[in-house]
Design a protein around this motif. Structure first.
Motif, PDB file in Angstrom:
ATOM      1  N   ILE A  84       6.890  -1.385  -1.394  1.00 38.95           N
ATOM      2  CA  ILE A  84       7.470  -2.358  -2.325  1.00 38.95           C
ATOM      3  C   ILE A  84       7.403  -1.896  -3.777  1.00 38.95           C
ATOM      4  O   ILE A  84       8.325  -2.150  -4.558  1.00 38.95           O
ATOM      5  N   PHE A  85       6.332  -1.186  -4.157  1.00 35.79           N
ATOM      6  CA  PHE A  85       6.235  -0.754  -5.555  1.00 35.79           C
ATOM      7  C   PHE A  85       7.168   0.437  -5.830  1.00 35.79           C
ATOM      8  O   PHE A  85       7.686   0.577  -6.945  1.00 35.79           O
ATOM      9  N   PHE A 116       3.589  -4.646 -14.615  1.00 37.76           N
ATOM     10  CA  PHE A 116       4.325  -5.893 -14.365  1.00 37.76           C
ATOM     11  C   PHE A 116       3.352  -6.944 -13.851  1.00 37.76           C
ATOM     12  O   PHE A 116       2.267  -6.625 -13.356  1.00 37.76           O
ATOM     13  N   ARG A 117       3.759  -8.203 -13.976  1.00 34.54           N
ATOM     14  CA  ARG A 117       2.878  -9.298 -13.564  1.00 34.54           C
ATOM     15  C   ARG A 117       2.823  -9.389 -12.045  1.00 34.54           C
ATOM     16  O   ARG A 117       3.844  -9.245 -11.360  1.00 34.54           O
ATOM     17  N   ASP A 118       1.606  -9.635 -11.534  1.00 36.21           N
ATOM     18  CA  ASP A 118       1.427  -9.815 -10.093  1.00 36.21           C
ATOM     19  C   ASP A 118       2.189 -11.059  -9.640  1.00 36.21           C
ATOM     20  O   ASP A 118       2.169 -12.090 -10.306  1.00 36.21           O
ATOM     21  N   ILE A 119       2.827 -10.970  -8.493  1.00 38.19           N
ATOM     22  CA  ILE A 119       3.640 -12.070  -7.980  1.00 38.19           C
ATOM     23  C   ILE A 119       2.771 -13.266  -7.557  1.00 38.19           C
ATOM     24  O   ILE A 119       3.259 -14.398  -7.497  1.00 38.19           O
ATOM     25  N   ALA A 120       1.497 -13.019  -7.276  1.00 37.67           N
ATOM     26  CA  ALA A 120       0.570 -14.092  -6.873  1.00 37.67           C
ATOM     27  C   ALA A 120      -0.686 -13.986  -7.744  1.00 37.67           C
ATOM     28  O   ALA A 120      -1.737 -13.543  -7.273  1.00 37.67           O
ATOM     29  N   ASN A 148      -7.977  -1.256  -5.381  1.00 36.44           N
ATOM     30  CA  ASN A 148      -8.358  -1.274  -3.975  1.00 36.44           C
ATOM     31  C   ASN A 148      -7.876   0.009  -3.309  1.00 36.44           C
ATOM     32  O   ASN A 148      -6.725   0.425  -3.495  1.00 36.44           O
ATOM     33  N   GLY A 195      -9.149  -3.829   1.200  1.00 36.73           N
ATOM     34  CA  GLY A 195      -8.022  -4.740   1.334  1.00 36.73           C
ATOM     35  C   GLY A 195      -6.753  -4.269   0.635  1.00 36.73           C
ATOM     36  O   GLY A 195      -5.902  -5.088   0.289  1.00 36.73           O
ATOM     37  N   GLN A 196      -6.601  -2.949   0.444  1.00 36.20           N
ATOM     38  CA  GLN A 196      -5.362  -2.458  -0.172  1.00 36.20           C
ATOM     39  C   GLN A 196      -4.170  -2.785   0.726  1.00 36.20           C
ATOM     40  O   GLN A 196      -4.155  -2.426   1.903  1.00 36.20           O
ATOM     41  N   GLU A 197      -3.175  -3.459   0.131  1.00 37.49           N
ATOM     42  CA  GLU A 197      -2.001  -3.865   0.917  1.00 37.49           C
ATOM     43  C   GLU A 197      -0.744  -3.068   0.576  1.00 37.49           C
ATOM     44  O   GLU A 197       0.112  -2.906   1.439  1.00 37.49           O
ATOM     45  N   VAL A 198      -0.641  -2.628  -0.656  1.00 38.29           N
ATOM     46  CA  VAL A 198       0.557  -1.879  -1.053  1.00 38.29           C
ATOM     47  C   VAL A 198       0.176  -0.402  -1.211  1.00 38.29           C
ATOM     48  O   VAL A 198      -0.706  -0.059  -2.006  1.00 38.29           O
ATOM     49  N   HIS A 210      -2.150   1.177  -7.549  1.00 35.65           N
ATOM     50  CA  HIS A 210      -1.992   0.151  -8.587  1.00 35.65           C
ATOM     51  C   HIS A 210      -3.367  -0.255  -9.059  1.00 35.65           C
ATOM     52  O   HIS A 210      -4.300  -0.379  -8.268  1.00 35.65           O
ATOM     53  N   HIS A 225      -5.226  -3.340 -10.820  1.00 33.09           N
ATOM     54  CA  HIS A 225      -5.122  -4.751 -11.211  1.00 33.09           C
ATOM     55  C   HIS A 225      -5.834  -4.913 -12.547  1.00 33.09           C
ATOM     56  O   HIS A 225      -6.963  -4.440 -12.714  1.00 33.09           O
TER      57      HIS A 225
HETATM   58  P1  5GP Z   1      -3.695  -4.816  -3.161  1.00 32.68           P
HETATM   59  O1  5GP Z   1      -4.290  -5.788  -2.189  1.00 32.68           O
HETATM   60  O2  5GP Z   1      -2.844  -3.783  -2.466  1.00 32.68           O
HETATM   61  O3  5GP Z   1      -4.710  -4.231  -4.090  1.00 32.68           O
HETATM   62  O4  5GP Z   1      -2.761  -5.690  -4.111  1.00 32.68           O
HETATM   63  C1  5GP Z   1      -1.373  -5.794  -3.963  1.00 32.68           C
HETATM   64  C2  5GP Z   1      -0.909  -6.804  -4.996  1.00 32.68           C
HETATM   65  O5  5GP Z   1       0.483  -6.702  -5.105  1.00 32.68           O
HETATM   66  C3  5GP Z   1      -1.232  -8.260  -4.632  1.00 32.68           C
HETATM   67  O6  5GP Z   1      -2.010  -8.837  -5.672  1.00 32.68           O
HETATM   68  C4  5GP Z   1       0.143  -8.900  -4.486  1.00 32.68           C
HETATM   69  O7  5GP Z   1       0.186 -10.231  -4.964  1.00 32.68           O
HETATM   70  C5  5GP Z   1       1.029  -7.983  -5.299  1.00 32.68           C
HETATM   71  N1  5GP Z   1       2.402  -7.902  -4.847  1.00 32.68           N
HETATM   72  C6  5GP Z   1       2.838  -7.698  -3.570  1.00 32.68           C
HETATM   73  N2  5GP Z   1       4.171  -7.665  -3.529  1.00 32.68           N
HETATM   74  C7  5GP Z   1       4.596  -7.843  -4.811  1.00 32.68           C
HETATM   75  C8  5GP Z   1       5.894  -7.888  -5.398  1.00 32.68           C
HETATM   76  O8  5GP Z   1       6.928  -7.765  -4.752  1.00 32.68           O
HETATM   77  N3  5GP Z   1       5.933  -8.081  -6.746  1.00 32.68           N
HETATM   78  C9  5GP Z   1       4.815  -8.222  -7.513  1.00 32.68           C
HETATM   79  N4  5GP Z   1       4.979  -8.421  -8.818  1.00 32.68           N
HETATM   80  N5  5GP Z   1       3.572  -8.177  -6.978  1.00 32.68           N
HETATM   81  C10 5GP Z   1       3.481  -7.993  -5.638  1.00 32.68           C
END
Ligand code: 5GP
Length: 126
Positions: free
Chosen positions: A14-15, A37-41, A97, A103-106, A110, A112
């Motif tokens: 996604i990034f 950019f701002r986190d979506i959540a 992460n 818990g790295q998801e992307v 990145h 935070h």
């Molecule tokens: P991780 O858990 O990998 O360290 O954090 C991934 C972060 O990416 C999460 O805080 C999640 O809210 C954010 N995120 C996931 N998809 C998107 C997106 O499409 N746009 C933005 N701005 N943030 C995203």
């Protein structure tokens, strides 16, 4: 779903798509080496993600393979974003992460950047 940070870079993450302009983001900063950019959540009043422009899965991958210029540019960008957001005096927290237990998801490095309120203990549980 946490990712395996030892896997090869996925150019469709996604990034990567945000970097290519295929997906919109709320951009706060951009230069030759980084995009912020701002986190979506958001999990704090200020929750900004800073990513390198190069194809790096994680901090581990970046620290092993990035050039000196990429590393310097990225680190400076993180500091620049925090200063521009007015977070130096009140204080802020950086978090990267790496892999499943964190818990790295992307699967694109990145950092935070959290701020805008007292952030409490470093980890919610031990
Ligand atoms: P991780 O858990 O990998 O360290 O954090 C991934 C972060 O990416 C999460 O805080 C999640 O809210 C954010 N995120 C996931 N998809 C998107 C997106 O499409 N746009 C933005 N701005 N943030 C995203």
């Amino acid at each position: 779903m946490p990712i395996d940070a030892t896997r090869p870079y996925d150019p469709d993450n996604i990034f990567a798509r945000i970097l290519r302009g295929e997906i919109a983001c709320d951009r706060v900063y951009e230069d030759d080496h980084a995009l912020a950019f701002r986190d979506i959540a958001p999990q704090a009043p200020q929750h900004i993600l800073v990513i390198p422009k190069g194809a790096f899965v994680s901090w581990d991958d970046f620290s092993a393979r990035a050039s000196e210029a990429e590393i310097a540019g990225f680190v400076r960008a993180v500091g620049t974003v925090a200063r521009a957001a007015g977070l130096v005096a009140p204080g802020y927290r950086l978090l990267a992460n790496v892999g499943p237990q964190a818990g790295q998801e992307v699967p694109h490095l990145h950092v935070h950047l959290f701020g805008g309120k007292p952030l409490g203990p470093m980890l919610a549980s031990r």
